[in-house]
Design a protein around this motif. Structure first.
Motif, mmCIF file in Angstrom:
data_model
loop_
_atom_site.group_PDB
_atom_site.id
_atom_site.type_symbol
_atom_site.label_atom_id
_atom_site.label_comp_id
_atom_site.label_asym_id
_atom_site.label_seq_id
_atom_site.Cartn_x
_atom_site.Cartn_y
_atom_site.Cartn_z
ATOM 1 N N UNK A 198 8.856 16.568 5.080
ATOM 2 C CA UNK A 198 8.749 15.870 5.818
ATOM 3 C C UNK A 198 9.439 15.037 6.325
ATOM 4 N N UNK A 199 10.374 14.753 6.166
ATOM 5 C CA UNK A 199 11.378 13.967 7.046
ATOM 6 C C UNK A 199 12.651 14.683 7.347
ATOM 7 N N UNK A 200 13.284 15.488 6.913
ATOM 8 C CA UNK A 200 14.283 16.000 7.048
ATOM 9 C C UNK A 200 14.293 16.803 8.287
ATOM 10 N N UNK A 201 13.302 17.454 9.047
ATOM 11 C CA UNK A 201 13.411 17.306 9.876
ATOM 12 C C UNK A 201 13.197 16.950 11.413
ATOM 13 N N UNK A 202 12.907 15.542 10.928
ATOM 14 C CA UNK A 202 12.933 14.305 11.921
ATOM 15 C C UNK A 202 13.650 13.576 11.608
ATOM 16 N N UNK A 250 8.791 6.725 1.157
ATOM 17 C CA UNK A 250 9.283 7.907 0.554
ATOM 18 C C UNK A 250 9.990 8.176 -0.250
ATOM 19 N N UNK A 251 10.499 6.879 -1.263
ATOM 20 C CA UNK A 251 11.261 7.493 -2.319
ATOM 21 C C UNK A 251 10.809 7.162 -3.108
ATOM 22 N N UNK A 252 9.129 6.984 -3.640
ATOM 23 C CA UNK A 252 8.181 6.921 -4.712
ATOM 24 C C UNK A 252 7.684 7.947 -4.704
ATOM 25 N N UNK A 253 8.123 9.275 -3.838
ATOM 26 C CA UNK A 253 7.038 10.363 -3.370
ATOM 27 C C UNK A 253 5.532 10.338 -2.547
ATOM 28 N N UNK A 254 5.067 9.231 -2.187
ATOM 29 C CA UNK A 254 3.806 9.678 -1.607
ATOM 30 C C UNK A 254 3.715 9.756 -0.326
ATOM 31 N N UNK A 255 3.942 11.643 -0.177
ATOM 32 C CA UNK A 255 4.123 11.882 0.609
ATOM 33 C C UNK A 255 2.821 11.999 1.897
ATOM 34 N N UNK A 256 1.276 11.834 1.632
ATOM 35 C CA UNK A 256 0.523 12.112 2.254
ATOM 36 C C UNK A 256 0.668 10.484 2.746
ATOM 37 N N UNK A 257 1.197 9.396 2.873
ATOM 38 C CA UNK A 257 1.441 7.994 2.985
ATOM 39 C C UNK A 257 2.039 7.655 4.287
ATOM 40 N N UNK A 258 3.620 8.855 3.890
ATOM 41 C CA UNK A 258 4.298 9.112 4.498
ATOM 42 C C UNK A 258 4.217 9.909 5.876
ATOM 43 N N UNK A 259 3.432 10.875 5.755
ATOM 44 C CA UNK A 259 2.328 11.434 7.278
ATOM 45 C C UNK A 259 1.580 10.364 7.507
ATOM 46 N N UNK A 307 0.668 -0.822 -0.190
ATOM 47 C CA UNK A 307 -0.080 0.417 -0.225
ATOM 48 C C UNK A 307 0.588 0.973 0.198
ATOM 49 N N UNK A 308 2.607 1.217 0.558
ATOM 50 C CA UNK A 308 2.968 2.533 1.197
ATOM 51 C C UNK A 308 3.612 2.458 -0.345
#
Length: 298
Positions: free
Chosen positions: A255-259, A213-222, A182-183
């Motif tokens: 989304x990831x860099x600050x974490x 992340x590597x596919x660019x699915x930002x909503x899933x990353x969230x 799904x991700x």
């Protein structure tokens, strides 16, 4: 299976079933020249043809005249399999009421439930589950109904399967789980459902977070970040931030860099910024340099 050559009348019988011509079916059966379960070269019977094409009245007539719902094509696929694949609920019910085997598998292991889930036919899925279909059956490659529903983005089908006891982390032979697929495919709502059901975040290799992340699915990353996934180095030698940076997925990088730990080095000894530079992802490089400068002065 050895199949005899079809007669001219057999061909007409199959064509009537294919076209949904119930009157012609009756006429041919009344001649006594055709067998109710006559087969073509692929083992297809008139009942299978009518079920596959959604011809409810033909299915009803054939069953009333003694057609065998257990007959399968040479691939192992039955009338119920095709009814489920087409989303034909009334036909599925007729076949089940006539004794069709609910979990009869095709040669590759696909059951009626599996193809109903693959195609997103929720009413058929609900009916099959209600009648006792095995929600944890699987293909030869170990893909489960939940896996295939997740892969195709069918959120409500996934919910029905989980509610019926489907194993949320049942993995395919390559160890990919429903959440992982799904991700990778970017199905945010499916990922949310699976996470709420307790799906495992980590994976031997590239995790669901890395794939999103590597596919660019930002909503899933969230969605994944809500469950505190591993942001460090993974068994594949990369972090999720590295994956996003190398592939230029700016929304995911943000989304990831600050974490994440920006100084973390991958298996090649590169930070995410250096990996982005090597891949010539100039916008990512510029963003990470600005962020490093900002953090260094706070």
């Amino acid at each position: 299976m050895s199949l005899k050559k079809e007669s001219r009348t057999d061909v007409q019988f199959h064509l009537a079933a294919l076209r949904g011509d119930c009157d012609r079916l009756r006429q041919l059966l009344d001649t006594g020249k055709v067998h109710i379960d006559s087969r073509d070269r692929d083992g297809t019977t008139p009942l299978i043809l009518s079920a596959a094409m959604g011809h409810t009245e033909c299915v009803r007539e054939l069953l009333a005249q003694g057609a065998d719902p257990a007959c399968c094509r040479t691939t192992g696929t039955s009338a119920l399999f095709f009814a489920a694949q087409g989303g034909f609920l009334d036909i599925a019910r007729l076949l089940l009421d006539s004794g069709a085997a609910i979990d009869a598998p095709s040669m590759d292991g696909g059951t009626p439930l599996f193809v109903a889930c693959q195609c997103g036919h929720l009413p058929v899925v609900d009916e099959l589950i209600r009648r006792g279909a095995n929600v944890n059956s699987c293909m030869k490659d170990k893909a489960s109904p939940l896996f295939i529903a997740a892969q195709n983005g069918h959120e409500e089908v996934c919910a029905a399967l989980v509610c019926a006891g489907a194993a949320v982390d049942a993995a395919r032979a390559d160890r990919a789980t429903p959440l992982w697929i799904a991700a990778q495919c970017g199905h945010q709502h499916v990922a949310r459902r699976l996470l709420a059901a307790g799906a495992r975040l980590d994976h031997d290799g590239a995790t669901p977070l890395f794939k999103a992340a590597h596919k660019g699915h930002a909503a899933v990353v969230v969605e994944l970040l809500k469950y505190k996934p591993n942001l460090g180095l993974l068994p594949n030698g990369q972090s999720a931030l590295h994956g996003a940076a190398m592939f230029g997925q700016m929304s995911c990088v943000r989304l990831l860099a600050r974490r994440s730990q920006l100084s973390l080095r991958n298996s090649c000894g590169l930070t995410a910024l250096q990996a982005a530079a090597a891949a010539r992802k100039h916008d990512v490089v510029a963003y990470l340099r600005r962020l490093e400068h900002e953090l260094a002065h706070t």
